[in-house]
Design an enzyme around this catalytic site. Structure first.
Site, short mmCIF file in Angstrom:
data_model
loop_
_atom_site.label_atom_id
_atom_site.label_comp_id
_atom_site.label_asym_id
_atom_site.label_seq_id
_atom_site.Cartn_x
_atom_site.Cartn_y
_atom_site.Cartn_z
N ASP A 38 0.84 -1.30 0.09
CA ASP A 38 0.07 -0.01 -0.02
C ASP A 38 0.80 1.03 0.00
OD1 ASP A 38 -2.43 1.28 0.01
OD2 ASP A 38 -2.52 1.06 2.20
N ASN A 86 -10.30 -3.01 -6.53
CA ASN A 86 -9.67 -2.06 -7.26
C ASN A 86 -10.42 -1.54 -8.53
OD1 ASN A 86 -6.52 -3.31 -6.16
ND2 ASN A 86 -7.60 -1.74 -5.35
#
Ligand code: FPP
EC number: 2.5.1.-
Length: 266
Positions: A38, A86
């Site tokens: 991340d 996503n």
């Protein structure tokens, strides 16, 4: 050439600092490490760059973490590259991530193969670009006989989706009369996950200071030790991995058990 034979694998390049993996007793080294990579977007935006530049910079971080995992003796590494959530990103970023995944796989598969890494894709094929699936399958084919480490590339992966798909399969088998209610156990469900041979996650690392698991390997991480590190993914390297593993090595894993050990005054 598919899968170099065991023993003839190349060692990964050294870390630029020359540092070596810490010497830890083998049982304290996690067998399966899962990483949520991340912070790419923030890394880029802080430098006045588009988010995609952060993903580009994340490729070297991933390779260095694979090198570090090999050096310290991790046998399974899972990388969360694209989640089932996503798809909510802008069409431009999704398109970039699809092309980028394809390019990373093509660029890195020979190196991974030379290092003795077996690449395994887990995730849903639905919606995923056919060209990405073909690249994942090519990396799987090339590295299939490697035994030094398994790298799970988690692309279009979601923990809930994986469990739902397993439950759906069970329901269909039950409807066909091949499975009874009593035959549904933790083991029978686990056998229907994306890779039934995937071991449970020992160490779950998330970068960028966020403290969430974000639907990654939900079933397999039931007893994982969680380590959250501040570095944004492009700033991560094997030293960050080794620090997390050293922290893990000190943890007391009880899996729900308990030891009665009152402290006596003294
Ligand atoms: C999360 O950062 C990162 C990603 C969604 C993609 C990371 C993927 C790679 C580095 C390699 C992919 C390789 C293959 C072979 C599939 P973010 O965009 O969520 O960052 P932010 O939290 O700062 O927005």
């Amino acid at each position: 050439m598919p899968g170099a034979s065991a023993g003839s694998y190349q060692d990964p390049y050294d870390h630029p600092s020359g540092q070596r993996a810490p010497q830890l007793p083998a049982p304290t080294v996690p067998a399966h490490v899962a990483v949520v990579m991340d912070g790419n977007g923030r890394w880029a935006n802080r430098r006045g760059l588009p988010r995609t530049a952060g993903h580009e910079a994340g490729e070297a971080a991933l390779l260095d973490v694979v090198a570090g995992a090999l050096e310290i003796g991790v046998s399974h590494l899972s990388a969360y590259a694209f989640s089932t959530e996503n798809w909510k990103r802008s069409p431009e970023e999704v398109r970039f991530l699809m092309g980028f995944s394809r390019r990373v796989l093509r660029r890195q598969r020979d190196t991974l193969n030379a290092w003795g890494v077996r690449v395994v894709w887990i995730g849903r094929p639905q919606r995923l670009w056919g060209s990405v699936i073909r690249e994942l399958q090519e990396a799987e084919r090339l590295t299939a006989s490697n035994t030094r480490m398994t790298l799970y590339m988690c692309v279009n992966y979601g923990g809930r989706a994986e469990i739902v798909d397993a439950v759906r399969e069970i329901a269909e088998e039950a409807r066909a009369g091949h499975l009874s209610g009593r035959g549904i156990t933790e083991a029978s469900l686990a056998r229907r996950l994306n890779d039934p041979d995937m071991p449970d996650v020992d160490l779950f690392i998330r970068t960028s200071g966020e403290q969430r698991t974000s639907n990654f390997l939900l079933w397999q991480s039931a007893y994982a030790e969680l380590v959250f590190v501040e570095e944004l993914w492009p700033d991560v390297d094997r030293l960050v991995l080794w620090r997390a593993i050293t922290d893990y090595a000190r943890r007391d894993r009880r899996y729900g058990g308990a030891i009665d050990a009152p402290v006596t005054a003294g």
